[in-house]
Design a protein around this motif. Structure first.
Motif, PDB file in Angstrom:
ATOM      1  N   GLU A   1      -7.616  -4.170  -3.309  1.00  0.00           N
ATOM      2  CA  GLU A   1      -6.522  -3.504  -2.613  1.00  0.00           C
ATOM      3  C   GLU A   1      -5.468  -4.529  -2.208  1.00  0.00           C
ATOM      4  N   GLU A   2      -4.207  -4.134  -2.325  1.00  0.00           N
ATOM      5  CA  GLU A   2      -3.103  -5.004  -1.919  1.00  0.00           C
ATOM      6  C   GLU A   2      -2.039  -4.156  -1.216  1.00  0.00           C
ATOM      7  N   THR A   3      -1.512  -4.663  -0.106  1.00  0.00           N
ATOM      8  CA  THR A   3      -0.494  -3.958   0.664  1.00  0.00           C
ATOM      9  C   THR A   3       0.725  -4.855   0.849  1.00  0.00           C
ATOM     10  N   LYS A   4       1.902  -4.270   0.636  1.00  0.00           N
ATOM     11  CA  LYS A   4       3.159  -5.008   0.813  1.00  0.00           C
ATOM     12  C   LYS A   4       4.223  -4.071   1.365  1.00  0.00           C
ATOM     13  N   ASP A   5       5.175  -4.635   2.125  1.00  0.00           N
ATOM     14  CA  ASP A   5       6.394  -3.935   2.499  1.00  0.00           C
ATOM     15  C   ASP A   5       7.434  -4.273   1.445  1.00  0.00           C
ATOM     16  N   LEU A   6       8.059  -3.253   0.866  1.00  0.00           N
ATOM     17  CA  LEU A   6       9.033  -3.516  -0.196  1.00  0.00           C
ATOM     18  C   LEU A   6      10.018  -2.372  -0.346  1.00  0.00           C
ATOM     19  N   LYS A   7      11.052  -2.635  -1.111  1.00  0.00           N
ATOM     20  CA  LYS A   7      12.037  -1.622  -1.479  1.00  0.00           C
ATOM     21  C   LYS A   7      11.681  -1.176  -2.899  1.00  0.00           C
ATOM     22  N   ILE A   8      11.615   0.101  -3.117  1.00  0.00           N
ATOM     23  CA  ILE A   8      11.289   0.638  -4.434  1.00  0.00           C
ATOM     24  C   ILE A   8      12.549   0.594  -5.289  1.00  0.00           C
ATOM     25  N   ARG A   9      12.449  -0.060  -6.426  1.00  0.00           N
ATOM     26  CA  ARG A   9      13.607  -0.182  -7.323  1.00  0.00           C
ATOM     27  C   ARG A   9      13.767   1.016  -8.246  1.00  0.00           C
ATOM     28  N   ASP A  10      12.654   1.649  -8.607  1.00  0.00           N
ATOM     29  CA  ASP A  10      12.699   2.749  -9.578  1.00  0.00           C
ATOM     30  C   ASP A  10      11.949   3.960  -9.027  1.00  0.00           C
ATOM     31  N   TRP A  11      12.641   4.784  -8.255  1.00  0.00           N
ATOM     32  CA  TRP A  11      12.024   5.974  -7.667  1.00  0.00           C
ATOM     33  C   TRP A  11      11.632   6.989  -8.733  1.00  0.00           C
ATOM     34  N   ASP A  12      12.372   7.024  -9.845  1.00  0.00           N
ATOM     35  CA  ASP A  12      12.010   7.946 -10.932  1.00  0.00           C
ATOM     36  C   ASP A  12      10.612   7.626 -11.448  1.00  0.00           C
ATOM     37  N   ASN A  13      10.336   6.365 -11.654  1.00  0.00           N
ATOM     38  CA  ASN A  13       9.008   5.947 -12.113  1.00  0.00           C
ATOM     39  C   ASN A  13       7.955   6.159 -11.019  1.00  0.00           C
ATOM     40  N   GLU A  14       8.323   5.851  -9.784  1.00  0.00           N
ATOM     41  CA  GLU A  14       7.389   5.970  -8.660  1.00  0.00           C
ATOM     42  C   GLU A  14       6.919   7.418  -8.481  1.00  0.00           C
ATOM     43  N   PHE A  15       7.802   8.380  -8.732  1.00  0.00           N
ATOM     44  CA  PHE A  15       7.474   9.792  -8.544  1.00  0.00           C
ATOM     45  C   PHE A  15       7.273  10.547  -9.862  1.00  0.00           C
ATOM     46  N   SER A  16       7.054   9.840 -10.949  1.00  0.00           N
ATOM     47  CA  SER A  16       6.912  10.490 -12.258  1.00  0.00           C
ATOM     48  C   SER A  16       5.720  11.445 -12.315  1.00  0.00           C
ATOM     49  N   SER A  17       4.622  11.128 -11.645  1.00  0.00           N
ATOM     50  CA  SER A  17       3.457  12.029 -11.633  1.00  0.00           C
ATOM     51  C   SER A  17       3.791  13.344 -10.938  1.00  0.00           C
ATOM     52  N   PHE A  18       4.603  13.280  -9.872  1.00  0.00           N
ATOM     53  CA  PHE A  18       5.005  14.488  -9.162  1.00  0.00           C
ATOM     54  C   PHE A  18       5.967  15.326 -10.014  1.00  0.00           C
TER      55      PHE A  18
ATOM     56  N   LEU B   1      -2.388  14.338  -5.772  1.00  0.00           N
ATOM     57  CA  LEU B   1      -1.042  13.906  -5.390  1.00  0.00           C
ATOM     58  C   LEU B   1      -0.659  14.566  -4.077  1.00  0.00           C
ATOM     59  N   VAL B   2      -0.059  13.795  -3.189  1.00  0.00           N
ATOM     60  CA  VAL B   2       0.457  14.346  -1.927  1.00  0.00           C
ATOM     61  C   VAL B   2       1.803  13.700  -1.644  1.00  0.00           C
ATOM     62  N   TYR B   3       2.757  14.523  -1.244  1.00  0.00           N
ATOM     63  CA  TYR B   3       4.043  14.005  -0.779  1.00  0.00           C
ATOM     64  C   TYR B   3       4.413  14.745   0.493  1.00  0.00           C
ATOM     65  N   GLU B   4       4.616  13.990   1.572  1.00  0.00           N
ATOM     66  CA  GLU B   4       5.131  14.566   2.808  1.00  0.00           C
ATOM     67  C   GLU B   4       6.540  14.026   2.985  1.00  0.00           C
ATOM     68  N   LYS B   5       7.497  14.918   2.967  1.00  0.00           N
ATOM     69  CA  LYS B   5       8.916  14.557   3.003  1.00  0.00           C
ATOM     70  C   LYS B   5       9.229  13.606   4.155  1.00  0.00           C
ATOM     71  N   GLY B   6       9.822  12.478   3.788  1.00  0.00           N
ATOM     72  CA  GLY B   6      10.259  11.503   4.771  1.00  0.00           C
ATOM     73  C   GLY B   6       9.152  10.697   5.415  1.00  0.00           C
ATOM     74  N   ASN B   7       7.902  10.860   4.985  1.00  0.00           N
ATOM     75  CA  ASN B   7       6.796  10.201   5.646  1.00  0.00           C
ATOM     76  C   ASN B   7       5.939   9.349   4.698  1.00  0.00           C
ATOM     77  N   PHE B   8       5.290   9.985   3.705  1.00  0.00           N
ATOM     78  CA  PHE B   8       4.415   9.225   2.809  1.00  0.00           C
ATOM     79  C   PHE B   8       4.189   9.958   1.489  1.00  0.00           C
ATOM     80  N   TYR B   9       3.626   9.230   0.524  1.00  0.00           N
ATOM     81  CA  TYR B   9       3.191   9.819  -0.742  1.00  0.00           C
ATOM     82  C   TYR B   9       1.912   9.119  -1.189  1.00  0.00           C
ATOM     83  N   ILE B  10       1.076   9.876  -1.891  1.00  0.00           N
ATOM     84  CA  ILE B  10      -0.194   9.352  -2.407  1.00  0.00           C
ATOM     85  C   ILE B  10      -0.368   9.824  -3.849  1.00  0.00           C
TER      86      ILE B  10
END
Length: 192
Positions: A72-89, A156-165
């Protein structure tokens, strides 16, 4: 014999004309009605695209945890490609023709649940929760694919403005099991 081929030719021309006439009369209207019926369910790809556009504009910091099997690895970062990040959704489309006739709809309070009655389909259950204003506040999806070579479960879970899994378990006949999870917690440095 001449009279037989002559009558056969007339019948063939008549049948072909009738078939073309019926096809021409029904095609545009039937296609429109089919499209309207196919769009009866919530449009998840459009909703997710709106969220992607909003996240691109807001550019929030994400506390992202990636788990692969037991690492497991955790980082604070800015997502560069939201299309790719949410492609499963975005790939979840309740209006696919393959799902037609296999969706049972259940509504409790402000949650709509779509259950899929055919176990051969990849989707098992989709839940959409709405806030008081009727806007989506949470989306969850259970997917299952099973065949002779592999078995995959995806949650898959997405809570608007809070988190995604995005959580995935995969069993491949020759290669064994794999577990993969991505959880992104949106930090409140900008509002969505």
């Amino acid at each position: 014999m001449y009279w037989y081929t002559k009558n056969l030719s007339k019948k063939l021309v008549l049948f072909t004309g009738l078939a073309l006439g019926l096809h021409a009369c029904s095609s545009p209207e039937v296609e429109k009605k089919s499209e309207q019926k196919a769009q009866a369910y919530f449009d998840i790809p459009s909703f997710i695209q709106q969220e992607i556009d909003s996240l691109k504009q807001a550019n929030p910091t994400v506390n992202k945890t990636v788990t692969k099997d037991k690492e497991e690895e955790t980082k604070d970062l800015k997502i560069r490609d939201w299309d790719n990040e949410f492609s499963s959704f975005k790939a979840i489309d309740l209006n696919k023709p393959a799902y037609a006739g296999f969706i049972e709809l259940d509504t409790v309070d402000s949650v709509i649940e779509y259950n899929f009655t055919n176990p051969d389909l990849d989707l098992a259950c989709v839940r959409i929760a709405f806030n008081e204003e009727g806007k989506v506040k949470m989306l969850s999806v259970d997917k299952h694919v099973k065949n002779t070579l592999y078995q995959t479960s995806e949650f898959l879970v997405y809570e608007k403005g809070n988190f995604y899994i995005v959580e995935k378990n995969q069993k491949v006949r020759v290669m064994g099991e794999n577990y993969y999870k991505v959880q992104g917690n949106l930090k409140a440095d900008k509002t969505l």
